[in-house]
Design a protein around this motif. Sequence first.
Motif, PDB file in Angstrom:
ATOM      1  N   ALA A 293       0.813  -1.220   0.000  1.00 36.26           N
ATOM      2  CA  ALA A 293       0.000   0.000   0.000  1.00 36.26           C
ATOM      3  C   ALA A 293       0.845   1.269   0.000  1.00 36.26           C
ATOM      4  O   ALA A 293       0.305   2.368   0.135  1.00 36.26           O
ATOM      5  CB  ALA A 293      -0.930   0.001   1.225  1.00 36.26           C
ATOM      6  N   ASP A 294       2.146   1.114  -0.183  1.00 40.12           N
ATOM      7  CA  ASP A 294       2.999   2.295  -0.163  1.00 40.12           C
ATOM      8  C   ASP A 294       4.110   2.176  -1.209  1.00 40.12           C
ATOM      9  O   ASP A 294       3.904   2.483  -2.374  1.00 40.12           O
ATOM     10  CB  ASP A 294       3.568   2.499   1.244  1.00 40.12           C
ATOM     11  N   ARG A 295       5.257   1.718  -0.802  1.00 40.60           N
ATOM     12  CA  ARG A 295       6.425   1.709  -1.689  1.00 40.60           C
ATOM     13  C   ARG A 295       6.178   0.912  -2.963  1.00 40.60           C
ATOM     14  O   ARG A 295       6.631   1.312  -4.046  1.00 40.60           O
ATOM     15  CB  ARG A 295       7.620   1.140  -0.917  1.00 40.60           C
ATOM     16  N   TYR A 296       5.448  -0.190  -2.867  1.00 38.05           N
ATOM     17  CA  TYR A 296       5.267  -1.050  -4.037  1.00 38.05           C
ATOM     18  C   TYR A 296       4.513  -0.326  -5.150  1.00 38.05           C
ATOM     19  O   TYR A 296       4.986  -0.263  -6.289  1.00 38.05           O
ATOM     20  CB  TYR A 296       4.540  -2.343  -3.635  1.00 38.05           C
ATOM     21  N   TRP A 297       3.331   0.229  -4.840  1.00 40.17           N
ATOM     22  CA  TRP A 297       2.595   0.891  -5.918  1.00 40.17           C
ATOM     23  C   TRP A 297       3.229   2.221  -6.301  1.00 40.17           C
ATOM     24  O   TRP A 297       3.193   2.621  -7.470  1.00 40.17           O
ATOM     25  CB  TRP A 297       1.122   1.067  -5.556  1.00 40.17           C
ATOM     26  N   ARG A 298       3.843   2.902  -5.331  1.00 38.71           N
ATOM     27  CA  ARG A 298       4.458   4.196  -5.632  1.00 38.71           C
ATOM     28  C   ARG A 298       5.656   4.063  -6.569  1.00 38.71           C
ATOM     29  O   ARG A 298       6.043   5.049  -7.219  1.00 38.71           O
ATOM     30  CB  ARG A 298       4.868   4.894  -4.337  1.00 38.71           C
TER      31      ARG A 298
END
Length: 378
Positions: A293-298
Amino acid sequence: MSGITLKGMTWSHPRGYDPMVACSEDWLERTGVRVEWDKRSLQDFESFPVEELARRYDLIVIDHPHVGQITAENCLAPLDVAGREAGFSALAKGSVGKSFPSYNWQGRQWAFPIDAATQVLAFRPDRLAAPPTTWAEVLDLAKAGEVLLPLRPPHSLMCLFSLCGNLGRPCSVERDRPFVDAETGVQAIEMIRELAALVEPACIGMDPIVVLDRMGEAGSPYTVSPLIYGYVSYSLQDFRANRVAFADMPVAGAGGPVGSALGGTGIAVSAFSENREAAIDFAYWIAGGAVQADRYWRSGGQPGHAAGWEDEAANAATLGFYRNTRNTLEGAWLRPRHDGYMPFQEAASQRINQALTSQEPAAKAVADLNNLFVKSFR
């Protein structure tokens, strides 16, 4: 475990490669464990022997139809291991649709979903105020020259899967009943054939990336691809000249956007790894909700965890990609996964394409598909 270097293999697209590199940088800072990634083409990803990769890499990004084959080859390490029950349960609860159970085979978990996808509809929001919601509306756009459809194997078979599922008679995943219902199979092939006759002949050799690149290029006349695996990258600002939005699959049956052929990828650990525990640590971490929900999609990824799909910032950045395709993903159909399915997938796709480019009766192709399926069980 500081000082360990793991080698990983993923697939060659920003969606598949960039988040693995970015998240691995964070993992190095957190743990001192380095993860170095190589990448392979989408076509190799769908067909290259996993066992060969497992002898060269500690971590491998796979798709779920391989699980029967890799279980028979004993080349991957199960991830449902003692002492990790809480983490395992949390990942299972975060599944989007059948993504998590798709990697479970013969009672063991062989990968964790890090990327969830299914066949949905892609459209150009700068050219259409709203996406088509029915197959009939798609045909009208195709008659106007505005539609592309990826039919390069295995995607012609994926279209058959999705249409049969949406028409209410999903294909079989077991040997004891025909692979495809005769009447539904004929209807689905005729539907694909009708659309294929209205789109560019080159679609027979296009995969989803080629189609989306064509839709996204400057001056493109194409507004819709009705059955295509969602690629969040194309919804991002400045990824291509034109942004592509995604919506639920167009409906052909009476049950809503259900029956789409589930895709996506999972992270697996080699049974031959000399640093198995370190590799399993990384798999649990990168598949978890906090990273997804953070680094992966960003960093350009398409999460496999519900926390990523429900993140408001992720939806705001992607024209509502996750929110607008979630119903299709939740209703997606799980492909066969037995040892022998992967060669069948290629042979069946080729057989469908033969039917699409000829005038033979669709019933003949359906009969051949049913025979191929029976032979695929070893």
